[in-house]
Design an enzyme around this catalytic site. Structure first.
Site, mmCIF file in Angstrom:
data_model
loop_
_atom_site.group_PDB
_atom_site.id
_atom_site.type_symbol
_atom_site.label_atom_id
_atom_site.label_comp_id
_atom_site.label_asym_id
_atom_site.label_seq_id
_atom_site.Cartn_x
_atom_site.Cartn_y
_atom_site.Cartn_z
ATOM 1 N N ASP A 52 17.000 14.693 51.024
ATOM 2 C CA ASP A 52 17.226 14.893 52.463
ATOM 3 C C ASP A 52 16.705 16.287 52.814
ATOM 4 O OD1 ASP A 52 19.387 16.088 50.997
ATOM 5 O OD2 ASP A 52 20.541 16.268 52.850
ATOM 6 N N GLU A 62 22.481 16.501 50.414
ATOM 7 C CA GLU A 62 22.764 17.878 49.959
ATOM 8 C C GLU A 62 22.837 18.829 51.134
ATOM 9 O OE1 GLU A 62 22.010 22.009 48.770
ATOM 10 O OE2 GLU A 62 20.805 20.776 50.090
HETATM 11 C C1 LIG Z 1 17.422 41.356 41.831
HETATM 12 C C2 LIG Z 1 17.095 40.004 42.073
HETATM 13 C C3 LIG Z 1 16.523 39.623 43.426
HETATM 14 C C4 LIG Z 1 16.889 38.244 43.713
HETATM 15 C C5 LIG Z 1 16.281 37.642 44.881
HETATM 16 C C6 LIG Z 1 16.893 36.323 45.171
HETATM 17 C C7 LIG Z 1 16.000 35.524 46.053
HETATM 18 C C8 LIG Z 1 16.592 34.262 46.499
HETATM 19 C C9 LIG Z 1 15.767 33.137 46.070
HETATM 20 C C10 LIG Z 1 16.148 31.910 46.182
HETATM 21 C C11 LIG Z 1 17.453 31.502 46.741
HETATM 22 C C12 LIG Z 1 17.348 30.095 47.146
HETATM 23 C C13 LIG Z 1 18.668 29.508 47.490
HETATM 24 C C14 LIG Z 1 18.404 28.072 47.791
HETATM 25 C C15 LIG Z 1 19.591 27.211 47.745
HETATM 26 C C16 LIG Z 1 20.110 26.927 49.110
HETATM 27 C C17 LIG Z 1 20.212 25.481 49.431
HETATM 28 C C18 LIG Z 1 20.996 25.331 50.727
HETATM 29 O O1 LIG Z 1 20.536 25.692 51.773
HETATM 30 N N1 LIG Z 1 22.214 24.827 50.635
HETATM 31 C C19 LIG Z 1 23.132 24.764 51.746
HETATM 32 C C20 LIG Z 1 24.272 23.888 51.255
HETATM 33 C C21 LIG Z 1 25.366 23.617 52.253
HETATM 34 C C22 LIG Z 1 26.551 22.981 51.553
HETATM 35 C C23 LIG Z 1 24.907 22.682 53.335
HETATM 36 C C24 LIG Z 1 23.635 26.160 52.064
HETATM 37 O O2 LIG Z 1 23.931 26.398 53.233
HETATM 38 O O3 LIG Z 1 23.745 27.001 51.168
HETATM 39 ZN ZN LIG Z 2 17.803 22.268 48.847
HETATM 40 ZN ZN LIG Z 3 18.039 23.247 52.008
#
Ligand SMILES: CCCCCCCC/C=C\CCCCCCCC(=O)N[C@@H](CC(C)C)C(=O)O
Ligand SMILES: [Zn+2]
Ligand SMILES: [Zn+2]
Length: 503
Positions: free
Chosen positions: A127, A191
């Site tokens: 999704d 998700e």
């Molecule tokens: C020293 C280190 C530096 C680190 C940098 C980090 C950079 C971040 C990179 C990636 C992070 C990606 C996170 C992706 C996952 C998020 C998926 C999402 O959007 N999930 C929703 C779920 C919710 C239950 C609907 C959310 O809002 O989190």
């Molecule tokens: Zn995702």
């Molecule tokens: Zn997402």
């Protein structure tokens, strides 16, 4: 639910039978199959074209999750049909049992030739968040290829992973590979709106079957480039934990009246002051707790003087480093529980004193805090009894999964990164600042890893849930290669002998 309970025993029996009938089967798992001998990850030009075309087709199906209540169910069903057609060998293999869970999610159980080995799981979701055409270089559901990139919603989040996992397995099966270690593929359909109908149901089903996983791999981190000033080299970050979350509604009720004779404070004024205090009072900096110390210690050697010395001696420089990390929104999110004011509703007419004002605040909880602690901190910061607090949704931060040399999932990811991306010399454990479907599987394993084998720059990160999301054809093909290698590495993995400690 009742339906689930009735069918479970039958399904469990089918599954047991399935695992028990390794010998004597025909097709890819038969005696004439290649068994677990290593197959090189080399793909013909025709296969490479087919790979990218399959991803484009997946992006063209608008599998949008709008809210818990509303999603494009026609598209979700169409996606199920699409993957069956795109990967015929997977869906016709007698090594694989395919089940649709929660109406649209998919669970594939891949039989291993050695059922005594503990299974693992590869996860992804198909999704996507909504996308209007505004601001996009190409329509978000066109899947168009331009200048070596496949464009569209889901190109990075997360149809790339869904398609790469199935594609890699398809190519392995075509080459008559027969996995040794059993594994599951769990593809969620909700998700983006919390995973309660997809991942949570798959997890419940596996728990009733008594499944325990060696580890699982989901989305949530990448091979990061240009995220840290003065660190030019890319580094792979495998997230070993994930922040918790709390959606808190703040509400003020007042008696409505005529705006010509207003009270000294209105519900809007009281609530605005409260949320402003929350925004101006960040949650405590928790730097020094959790896996970030190990992350920075491993990164330290990659910097030149004096940053290498500073990061290598956090016992001394902790206050400086923690302050520097606070300056940037992403690194700030790694050191504390974040506070985001995301919704505000109040007022019914220009000349009416508002009866009700409501604001919703989204907190992402640092792994060393709890939901309860954050609610208490909020109460103290708001410090106004007229503001009521209502917890709309919450869950605790996820446990920290092991990243030592005995941690099979972490070691397999590390080994596969090293072979597929030899230019990536740095691999570190990290914290996922967003949330993934992995939280629904905490009862199944302590090895929860979040990693997508894709290079990501800060501007690519903004395209996730934003505009112009895209993946390069090369990146996608490498992602397929990565899974192709990972599945084979899982079959040849043997735990290192633990070091003998002298007394
Ligand atoms: C020293 C280190 C530096 C680190 C940098 C980090 C950079 C971040 C990179 C990636 C992070 C990606 C996170 C992706 C996952 C998020 C998926 C999402 O959007 N999930 C929703 C779920 C919710 C239950 C609907 C959310 O809002 O989190
Ligand atoms: Zn995702
Ligand atoms: Zn997402």
């Amino acid at each position: 639910m009742a339906e689930l309970l009735v069918i479970l025993p039958t399904r469990a029996a089918v599954l047991l039978l399935f695992f028990a009938t390794v010998s004597g089967s025909t097709g890819p798992g038969s005696r004439e199959s290649r068994g677990s001998s290593r197959i090189p990850s080399q793909f013909s030009e025709e296969e490479r074209v087919a790979m990218k075309e399959a991803l484009k087709g997946a992006i063209r199906i608008p599998t949008v999750s709008f809210s818990h209540e509303e999603s494009n169910t026609t598209a979700l069903a169409e996606f199920g049909e699409y993957i069956r057609k795109a990967f015929p060998t997977v869906f016709h293999s007698n090594l694989i049992q395919h089940e649709v869970v929660g109406k649209y999610s998919h669970l594939l159980t891949v039989r291993g030739s050695d059922p005594s080995l503990q299974p693992y799981m590869l996860m992804a979701h198909f999704d996507v968040v909504p996308a209007s055409e505004e601001g996009w270089e190409v329509p978000p559901f066109s899947g168009l290829e331009q200048n070596g990139f496949i464009h569209g919603r889901g190109a990075l989040d997360n149809k790339n992973s869904v398609m790469a996992v199935l594609q890699a397995l398809e190519l392995l099966l075509i080459r008559k590979y027969s996995p040794k270690r059993p594994f599951f593929i769990a593809l969620g359909h909700d998700e983006e709106v919390s995973g309660t109908k997809g991942a949570q149901q798959i997890s419940a089903l596996l728990q009733t079957r008594g499944v325990q996983l060696a580890f699982l791999v989901d989305e949530g981190s990448f091979i990061l480039e240009d995220f840290i000033p003065n660190l030019k080299k890319p580094f792979a970050m495998i997230s070993v934990t994930e922040k918790g979350a709390l959606d808190l509604m703040l509400q003020v009720n007042m008696t409505p009246g005529h705006s010509s004779a207003p009270p000294k404070e209105t519900s809007i004024g009281i609530l605005s002051a409260a949320v402003s205090r929350l925004e101006q009072t960040p949650m405590p900096n928790m730097f020094g707790n959790g896996p970030l110390k190990k992350t920075l210690k491993l990164l330290a050697n990659e910097f030149s003087f004096p940053t290498n010395i500073i990061l290598g001696n956090l016992w001394l420089f902790r206050p400086i480093v923690s302050r520097v990390m606070e300056r940037n929104p992403i690194t700030n999110a790694l050191v504390r529980t974040t506070t985001a004011l995301t919704m505000f509703n109040a007022g019914i007419k220009v000349n009416v004193i508002p009866p009700l004002a409501q604001a919703t605040v989204n907190f992402r909880i640092h792994p060393s805090q709890t939901v309860h602690e954050v609610v208490e901190l909020v109460q103290n910061i708001v410090a106004d009894d007229r503001v009521q607090l209502h917890v709309l949704r919450s869950f605790e931060p996820l446990p920290v999964s092991p990243s030592d040399d005995q941690a099979m999932g972490y070691q397999l990811l590390q080994q596969t990164i090293q072979s597929v991306f030899p230019e990536v010399k740095i691999i570190v454990p990290g914290i996922c600042i967003g949330n993934t479907d992995t939280r629904h599987y905490v009862n199944l394993t302590n090895g929860l890893y979040r990693f997508n084998p894709v290079f990501l720059k800060p501007q690519d990160f903004s395209s996730v849930h934003g505009i112009n999301e895209k993946i390069s054809v090369e990146s996608y093909q490498n992602q397929v290669k990565f899974i192709f290698e990972l599945i084979q590495n899982a079959d040849t993995y043997s735990k290192p002998v633990p070091h003998q400690h002298e007394l």
